[in-house]
Design a protein around this motif. Structure first.
Motif, PDB file in Angstrom:
ATOM      1  N   ASN A  60     -28.107 -50.545 -54.584  1.00 11.12           N
ATOM      2  CA  ASN A  60     -28.646 -51.394 -53.523  1.00 11.12           C
ATOM      3  C   ASN A  60     -29.586 -50.591 -52.629  1.00 11.12           C
ATOM      4  OD1 ASN A  60     -26.913 -53.214 -54.647  1.00 11.12           O
ATOM      5  ND2 ASN A  60     -25.888 -53.762 -52.747  1.00 11.12           N
ATOM      6  N   THR A 217     -25.908 -58.007 -47.871  1.00 12.31           N
ATOM      7  CA  THR A 217     -26.187 -57.784 -49.282  1.00 12.31           C
ATOM      8  C   THR A 217     -25.460 -56.522 -49.710  1.00 12.31           C
ATOM      9  OG1 THR A 217     -28.361 -58.810 -48.974  1.00 12.31           O
ATOM     10  CG2 THR A 217     -28.027 -57.559 -51.003  1.00 12.31           C
ATOM     11  N   MET A 221     -26.896 -55.197 -56.563  1.00 12.19           N
ATOM     12  CA  MET A 221     -28.129 -55.930 -56.814  1.00 12.19           C
ATOM     13  C   MET A 221     -28.405 -56.129 -58.299  1.00 12.19           C
ATOM     14  SD  MET A 221     -30.802 -54.482 -53.956  1.00 12.19           S
ATOM     15  CE  MET A 221     -30.691 -54.965 -52.242  1.00 12.19           C
ATOM     16  N   ILE A 243     -28.807 -54.684 -46.128  1.00 16.13           N
ATOM     17  CA  ILE A 243     -28.514 -54.034 -47.400  1.00 16.13           C
ATOM     18  C   ILE A 243     -27.480 -52.930 -47.212  1.00 16.13           C
ATOM     19  CG2 ILE A 243     -29.489 -52.788 -49.361  1.00 16.13           C
ATOM     20  CD1 ILE A 243     -32.188 -54.047 -48.683  1.00 16.13           C
TER      21      ILE A 243
END
Length: 523
Positions: A60, A217, A221, A243
């Motif tokens: 990520n 997030t 990913m 993130i």
């Protein structure tokens, strides 16, 4: 419309708005779009052309987003790969996926050195710098693969902002996602620009994602759940991504509090860790308007306990790589049903059928099949598997499900995980739900094992927070709520259960672990 073009349009509308925060740094939509354009242009200058395949071995980070959207803008096919896979696992995907370019962190330099002679099709290795430039360059120059090495920052710097991107067709393959390969080698699900865009757009609309949202997030990913729900959908909506490189309950609580996060997407294991975290303060999560769960079935007991403790709604959904991935979510404008994966999202149809492909009555159990603009083009270089999986435009998921009278779907279990005890069907999830209800149980997995008398027997593997919990106590708890043939004949306590990088409990890995330990089960 496609993801990269839409991001370019979003950057015009929200030019100065933060697209993401990452480890104390941030980027506006305008800055992100510029980096994407220059990376696409830089790839073109390296001789990479439309239709070529590029693999991302990245965690990520902004590098992942820029690489993904830059490659899509050039018309390339992206293959996200779990960077912690072994050299053999990565090598199979790179070879089978006909990869020409690899984008990876400089920490993977030894891996490139090991593999490059075995993978002559790879023309460029682009490394994202995590070390001082002088140190990284010194290391790269020592490698035999050095002539193929490129620096990520140099590729971006060499690109031109005048690059316009290429005309892309809806049915062009945008991403190939390799499935986890629970049986045999991984299969590459080919997802088109239409598949990805439609699912991200429909999911964003269904969850009412907007430019005021701040989305955590933290899911990987490279995994399709994060890719659509916590990356593509937020970028389409003009939202801001928070993130996180690696999941940590402590950091998640701090991040949500400090940045005022509004949406958290996670798998059941993450929710379990957050719920069990001793210092978890409900006040730290007060900014959340929604939590999203997927990747595996969320135990009802955990869902209820989490919502009660933190006063936040969890909307459970369902998806699979071959469907980009989302097909169902619990709606936000109607009551959420615990244990349900919700109703069909916009433009997607879900149906429960029997072995003959006929829809079963309401309440009946059958295989869940899916149809919509999100369904994959097929498996890469596997036409027979494609024909077996997609029949008459319906994707056969292999998951057993039922539907209630209001159109809510419930996953009963994986078709292949069904346990047959003396002719009776036992679905592992049903037994797991009961055991999860015990206050001392943290995690549980239920498997079927060979039995000379009944064909199969039910075994439960439990992680407990109480060292005094006994097998008989768990069995008595089950007897109160389950038919006799569903009660586990064997209960074992483990320190932890095997999981993949998204936190999903791996039943097959557990079977292998048990087989190696006892040496007597033939799974």
């Amino acid at each position: 419309m496609n993801l990269s073009l839409q991001l370019h349009e979003t950057a015009k509308t929200y030019a100065e708005k933060p697209a993401y925060y990452f480890m104390g740094q941030s980027s506006t939509y305008a800055e992100l779009d510029e980096a994407i354009t220059k990376f696409a242009s830089g790839l073109e200058k390296l001789g990479i052309k439309q239709g070529d395949h590029v693999a991302l071995l990245l965690g990520n980070s902004p590098h992942f987003i820029i690489s993904l959207y830059g490659a899509l803008r050039l018309g390339l096919t992206v293959i996200p790969v779990n960077p912690i896979y072994t050299a053999d696992e990565i090598g199979y995907i790179l070879n089978n996926g006909d990869v020409k370019v690899v984008v990876a962190l400089d920490q993977a330099l030894p891996l490139a050195e090991k593999m490059h002679t075995l993978l002559p099709k790879i023309e460029h290795y682009i490394f994202c710098e995590t070390k001082p430039e002088s140190l990284a360059n010194a290391e790269i120059e020592k490698l035999s693969v050095y002539p193929k090495m490129k620096s990520f920052s140099n590729v971006v710097t060499s690109g031109d902002l005048t690059f316009q991107g290429l005309e892309l067709k809806d049915d062009d393959v945008a991403i190939i996602l390799y499935t986890s390969g629970t049986t045999g080698k991984p299969k590459g699900a080919m997802l088109t620009h239409k598949n990805l865009y439609s699912n991200a757009k429909d999911v964003g609309d269904y969850l009412k994602m907007n430019n005021g949202d701040r989305v955590v997030t933290v899911l990987p990913m490279f995994h399709v759940f994060c890719l659509t729900v916590a990356l593509n959908a937020p970028l389409l909506s003009g939202a801001t991504m928070l993130i996180v490189p690696k999941f940590s309950p402590k950091e998640i609580f701090e991040l949500i509090k400090d940045y005022g996060a509004t949406v958290f997407a996670g798998v059941p294991t993450m929710y379990n860790f957050l719920y069990q975290y001793p210092e978890g303060n409900p006040a730290d999560l007060k900014s959340l308007r929604l939590c999203v769960s997927g990747g595996a079935s969320l135990p009802v007991a955990l869902l209820n306990n989490f919502e009660k403790k933190f006063n936040v709604l969890i909307s459970e959904g369902y998806g699979l790589s071959e469907a980009s991935p989302v097909t169902c979510f619990n709606p936000l404008d109607r009551p959420r049903k615990a244990g349900s994966i919700g109703t069909s999202i916009l433009h997607v149809e879900n149906k429960v059928v029997d072995e003959l492909g006929e829809e079963v009555p309401v309440g009946g159990v059958g295989e869940l099949i899916v149809r919509g603009p999100n369904v994959m083009k097929g498996y890469y270089k596997m036409p027979e598997e494609t024909v077996a999986s997609i029949r008459n435009s319906w994707l056969h998921t292999g998951d057993m499900a039922r539907r209630d009278e209001e159109g809510y779907f419930y996953i009963v279990d994986r078709k292949k995980d069904l346990i047959i005890v003396g002719g009776y069907n036992v679905y592992p999830r049903e037994v797991e739900e009961v055991i999860y209800n015990h206050p001392d149980v943290v995690e549980v997995a239920v498997l079927g094992v060979p039995d000379p008398d009944q064909g199969e027997a039910v075994n439960a593997y439990v992680v407990s927070k109480n060292s005094g919990l006994t097998k008989e106590q768990v069995r008595e708890h089950c007897k109160e709520q389950l038919a006799k043939y569903k009660v586990p004949s064997t209960i074992e306590f483990l320190e932890e259960l095997p999981k993949n990088t998204t936190g999903k409990i791996l039943r097959r890995a557990l079977k292998t672990q048990i087989t190696q330990a006892v040496g007597k089960y033939d799974f």
